[in-house]
Design an enzyme around this catalytic site. Structure first.
Site, PDB file in Angstrom:
ATOM      1  N   THR A  32       0.607  -0.915   0.129  1.00 41.05           N
ATOM      2  CA  THR A  32       0.138  -0.230  -0.319  1.00 41.05           C
ATOM      3  C   THR A  32       0.529   1.068   0.375  1.00 41.05           C
ATOM      4  O   THR A  32       2.042   1.497   0.821  1.00 41.05           O
ATOM      5  CB  THR A  32      -1.179   0.040   1.477  1.00 41.05           C
ATOM      6  N   GLY A  33      -0.078   1.993  -0.999  1.00 36.98           N
ATOM      7  CA  GLY A  33       1.130   3.728  -0.368  1.00 36.98           C
ATOM      8  C   GLY A  33       1.940   4.010  -1.092  1.00 36.98           C
ATOM      9  O   GLY A  33       3.372   3.809  -1.113  1.00 36.98           O
ATOM     10  N   ALA A  34       1.938   3.435  -2.946  1.00 33.09           N
ATOM     11  CA  ALA A  34       3.649   3.386  -3.696  1.00 33.09           C
ATOM     12  C   ALA A  34       3.388   4.604  -4.461  1.00 33.09           C
ATOM     13  O   ALA A  34       2.565   3.947  -5.677  1.00 33.09           O
ATOM     14  CB  ALA A  34       3.333   1.886  -4.350  1.00 33.09           C
ATOM     15  N   SER A  35       2.589   5.732  -4.500  1.00 29.24           N
ATOM     16  CA  SER A  35       2.305   6.466  -5.350  1.00 29.24           C
ATOM     17  C   SER A  35       3.384   7.533  -6.110  1.00 29.24           C
ATOM     18  O   SER A  35       3.622   8.067  -7.531  1.00 29.24           O
ATOM     19  CB  SER A  35       1.064   7.719  -4.273  1.00 29.24           C
ATOM     20  N   ILE A  53       9.150   5.173  -0.359  1.00 32.78           N
ATOM     21  CA  ILE A  53       9.249   4.062  -0.002  1.00 32.78           C
ATOM     22  C   ILE A  53       8.658   2.476  -0.576  1.00 32.78           C
ATOM     23  O   ILE A  53       9.174   1.479  -0.855  1.00 32.78           O
ATOM     24  CB  ILE A  53       9.232   4.086   1.932  1.00 32.78           C
ATOM     25  N   GLY A  54       7.410   2.785  -0.845  1.00 28.03           N
ATOM     26  CA  GLY A  54       6.395   2.103  -1.213  1.00 28.03           C
ATOM     27  C   GLY A  54       7.061   1.318  -3.195  1.00 28.03           C
ATOM     28  O   GLY A  54       7.192   0.002  -2.852  1.00 28.03           O
ATOM     29  N   TYR A 107       0.976  11.773  14.596  1.00 27.62           N
ATOM     30  CA  TYR A 107       1.630  10.604  13.826  1.00 27.62           C
ATOM     31  C   TYR A 107       1.701   9.796  15.019  1.00 27.62           C
ATOM     32  O   TYR A 107       2.465   8.925  14.303  1.00 27.62           O
ATOM     33  CB  TYR A 107       2.890  10.817  12.601  1.00 27.62           C
TER      34      TYR A 107
END
Length: 257
Positions: free
Chosen positions: A12-15, A20-21, A168
């Protein structure tokens, strides 16, 4: 690592290409994993680093050149049905996954004087709720006898305080707690659960002033890079790491706060 080939990994979260993704996707693709990744451009567009809207598709084309199967979807993890949407799409397009990397995160700066309910809720919905529910649904669908892996990305909040990142740090602390309890619950299913704290990592958000301030805190003499955490993940998802579970691994180059 021949044993990795043919397995399906969800990240998830590989924009962003520099994130890092994306680094995790590249590292696992090199090892022969089929890759399914999510992205959410609306979030990245609002952040200081921003994003080019074609970056996820560029990443997809890059991964396809490695000879694996690749699919992706834009997904708002704050939505209640996001976990089902995600895993339904993975199953339909690639098959039931073996690996889940909970990399997506929501992060804005705030402290005791500025934090409010709206911002705290946004952090919770992505960092805690989505991570918990996607992991739960992944485990419910896991149909192998062993070899399942869940890896959460955390932030070292128990290594020291994180002033200015109250929401966060609070929600990422919950991810550490989730990792430890979920690892015990899922061990009988053949799924290990671990978390990695990559420390400060240069994914494009660091100014030169920030780099100069942080670099002396790394005894190895350089800033953390996305591939550093990706290489740690490549080990944790391998068969060689099948005895490691319930751990919070601080893979941060000896960073001294």
């Amino acid at each position: 690592m021949e044993q990795l080939k043919g397995k399906i990994a969800v990240i998830t979260g590989a924009s962003r290409l520099s994130g890092i993704g994306a680094a995790i996707c590249r590292e696992l693709a090199e090892s022969g994993y089929h890759i399914f990744f999510t992205y959410w451009t609306e979030y990245d567009k609002k952040m200081p680093w921003s994003i080019e809207l074609d970056e996820p598709m560029i990443l997809k084309e890059e991964l396809l050149k490695k000879g694996i199967k690749v699919s992706c979807m834009e997904l708002d993890l704050t939505q209640h049905d996001a976990p089902e949407q995600l895993l339904n799409n993975v199953s339909e397009q690639l098959g039931n996954p073996d690996i889940l990397i909970n990399n997506a995160a929501y992060s804005t700066n705030n402290d005791y004087s500025t934090v409010n309910a709206e911002e705290l809720d946004k952090h919770y919905m992505v960092n805690v709720r989505a991570t918990t529910l996607v992991s739960s649904r992944f485990a419910q669908r896991f149909d192998k006898k062993s070899g399942g892996r869940i890896i959460n990305i955390t932030s070292g909040q128990f290594q020291g305080p994180m002033p200015g990142e109250l929401a966060y740090a609070t929600t990422k602390g919950a991810v550490d707690a989730l990792t430890i309890t979920l690892s015990a619950e899922l061990a009988p299913l053949g799924i290990t659960v671990n978390a990695i704290n990559p420390g400060p990592t240069d994914t494009g958000w660091m100014t030169e002033d920030i780099k100069n301030e942080l670099k002396p805190m790394f005894p190895l003499g350089r800033i953390g890079e996305p591939r550093d955490v990706a290489k740690t993940i490549k080990f944790l998802v391998s068969d060689e790491a099948d005895w490691i579970t319930g751990q919070i691994i601080h893979s941060e180059g000896g960073f001294k706060r």
